[in-house]
Design a protein around this motif. Structure first.
Motif, PDB file in Angstrom:
ATOM      1  N   ALA A   8       0.813  -1.216   0.000  1.00  0.00           N
ATOM      2  CA  ALA A   8       0.000   0.000   0.000  1.00  0.00           C
ATOM      3  C   ALA A   8       0.846   1.265   0.000  1.00  0.00           C
ATOM      4  N   ASP A   9       2.076   1.173   0.494  1.00  0.00           N
ATOM      5  CA  ASP A   9       2.935   2.357   0.571  1.00  0.00           C
ATOM      6  C   ASP A   9       3.701   2.629  -0.724  1.00  0.00           C
ATOM      7  N   LEU A  10       3.599   1.748  -1.704  1.00  0.00           N
ATOM      8  CA  LEU A  10       4.360   1.924  -2.938  1.00  0.00           C
ATOM      9  C   LEU A  10       3.699   2.933  -3.861  1.00  0.00           C
ATOM     10  N   THR A  11       4.526   3.654  -4.593  1.00  0.00           N
ATOM     11  CA  THR A  11       4.008   4.572  -5.607  1.00  0.00           C
ATOM     12  C   THR A  11       3.584   3.771  -6.839  1.00  0.00           C
ATOM     13  N   ALA A  12       2.910   4.433  -7.767  1.00  0.00           N
ATOM     14  CA  ALA A  12       2.470   3.762  -8.990  1.00  0.00           C
ATOM     15  C   ALA A  12       3.660   3.224  -9.770  1.00  0.00           C
ATOM     16  N   ALA A  13       4.725   4.006  -9.868  1.00  0.00           N
ATOM     17  CA  ALA A  13       5.915   3.565 -10.606  1.00  0.00           C
ATOM     18  C   ALA A  13       6.561   2.365  -9.929  1.00  0.00           C
ATOM     19  N   GLN A  14       6.584   2.388  -8.588  1.00  0.00           N
ATOM     20  CA  GLN A  14       7.164   1.268  -7.853  1.00  0.00           C
ATOM     21  C   GLN A  14       6.327   0.001  -8.021  1.00  0.00           C
ATOM     22  N   ARG A  15       5.012   0.191  -8.105  1.00  0.00           N
ATOM     23  CA  ARG A  15       4.131  -0.962  -8.322  1.00  0.00           C
ATOM     24  C   ARG A  15       4.402  -1.609  -9.692  1.00  0.00           C
ATOM     25  N   VAL A  16       4.581  -0.768 -10.700  1.00  0.00           N
ATOM     26  CA  VAL A  16       4.874  -1.278 -12.040  1.00  0.00           C
ATOM     27  C   VAL A  16       6.196  -2.035 -12.021  1.00  0.00           C
ATOM     28  N   GLU A  17       7.195  -1.436 -11.365  1.00  0.00           N
ATOM     29  CA  GLU A  17       8.506  -2.077 -11.288  1.00  0.00           C
ATOM     30  C   GLU A  17       8.425  -3.408 -10.546  1.00  0.00           C
ATOM     31  N   LEU A  18       7.667  -3.430  -9.449  1.00  0.00           N
ATOM     32  CA  LEU A  18       7.506  -4.657  -8.680  1.00  0.00           C
ATOM     33  C   LEU A  18       6.790  -5.726  -9.505  1.00  0.00           C
ATOM     34  N   ASP A  19       5.755  -5.299 -10.210  1.00  0.00           N
ATOM     35  CA  ASP A  19       5.000  -6.235 -11.042  1.00  0.00           C
ATOM     36  C   ASP A  19       5.902  -6.865 -12.106  1.00  0.00           C
ATOM     37  N   THR A  20       6.715  -6.035 -12.751  1.00  0.00           N
ATOM     38  CA  THR A  20       7.622  -6.536 -13.789  1.00  0.00           C
ATOM     39  C   THR A  20       8.625  -7.514 -13.206  1.00  0.00           C
TER      40      THR A  20
END
Length: 347
Positions: free
Chosen positions: A34-46
């Motif tokens: 929940a604390d991740l930014t949108a860009a961090q979420r994309v990076e994590l997903d990848t």
């Protein structure tokens, strides 16, 4: 650690439906997503997608090492679906499908792998044989034509000759077979292909002689009886054709070509009920077989069921749009339903 080892052991034994296969705890439980930014979420997903694909690939390798090839292929497929460009995934998937006898499903990954490894002769040959086993004779011939080892490898030369004959280039195949016949005059499979080549050139006496020679050498040789059946059918000798085709099926009950030819002979002889039973069984396993769709539509049309025939013939036309006979029968089916404009397009 011991618990993890036990679960991994059960997984590797392919006990995938066991109740003991409880879910592994997720590393995300300790991560505050929940604390991740949108860009961090994309990076994590990848990152997670790539790592998960690697896990599937590695699990597939473990299963392949234990010769559980269908299970390995399914795991490689999971990896390829997640990350198609993952190194070695297309190669591993194609090889596992091929070695499992899933030739049709092997073609796409083998083609992609060959695109990445153009100089890999083993891969090129495997793809050629996959095409050969699924009826892609022109594609198989193209892959084998420049193979540097073909002249010295009897099996490769034979596969190339078969591909040429089956793709309608019997004259071109004669040179290939001449060399093989000189080296192995008593090879029954070779005499079958020589019979096929002669039949393509309408030299039916030579074809029958070659096929009977093959049967003398090996009574259960593949395709000899079915090819004789095809020749008899073309000349209107339906009883002889049926006898030869049923003999082929005694040896190979699931041979698609022999079953299709038998259905054709039965339709010509007026036994449409058995012909339809055979076609239904063929289409259950090979729903994209245009010739079986066409023949089923033709029989249904002759029985007066134009609407059902239309469905089969439209499917056949979409699978093989270059066949005029399919469009002709479709036009008749539409015409009998009073759909003159659509029938005109088909004609």
């Amino acid at each position: 650690t011991e618990d993890s080892r036990e679960r991994l052991r059960r997984f590797l034994e392919d006990d995938v439906h066991s109740k003991a296969q409880e879910a592994f705890s997720s590393p995300l439980d300790a991560l505050s997503v929940a604390d991740l930014t949108a860009a961090q979420r994309v990076e994590l997903d990848t990152t997670l997608t790539y790592r998960l694909a690697q896990c599937y690939l590695n699990l597939g390798v473990l299963q392949a090492q234990r010769r559980r090839l269908p299970r390995a292929a399914d795991l490689f497929q999971e990896a390829a679906d997640l990350v198609p460009e993952l190194p070695q995934v297309q190669y591993s998937l194609g090889v596992a499908r091929f070695n499992s006898g899933q030739f049709e499903r092997a073609i796409q990954p083998l083609s992609r792998a060959l695109g990445e490894q153009q100089e890999n002769l083993q891969l090129r040959r495997m793809l050629a044989l996959a095409w050969l086993n699924t009826g892609g004779y022109a594609q198989a011939a193209e892959l084998l034509v420049d193979d540097p080892g073909r002249a010295s490898d009897r099996s490769l030369q034979y596969a190339y000759g078969v591909a040429l004959v089956r793709s309608g280039r019997a004259e071109q195949a004669e040179t290939v077979f001449a060399g093989l016949q000189a080296r192995t005059p008593d090879w029954p499979e070779l005499h079958v292909v020589l019979g096929l080549a002669a039949a393509q050139q309408d030299d039916f006496d030579a074809a029958i002689e070659s096929l009977e020679r093959a049967i003398d050498l090996k009574p259960d040789v593949a395709d000899a009886h079915s090819t004789l059946g095809d020749i008899h059918m073309r000349h209107g000798r339906l009883e002889e054709a049926e006898r030869e085709l049923r003999t082929e099926l005694d040896y190979r009950p699931n041979d698609f070509q022999a079953l299709y030819l038998l259905a054709t002979v039965l339709e010509l002889a007026g036994d449409s009920a058995e012909a339809l039973d055979i076609l239904d069984s063929l289409l259950a396993t090979r729903p994209r077989a245009a010739n079986a769709r066409y023949l089923k539509g033709k029989i249904l049309l002759a029985q007066g069921n134009a609407a059902a025939a239309q469905i089969q013939l439209e499917t056949a036309a979409s699978l093989n749009p270059a066949d005029p006979e399919i469009h002709y029968q479709l036009g008749i089916a539409l015409q009998r339903q009073g759909r003159a404009n659509e029938a005109r397009v088909a004609f």
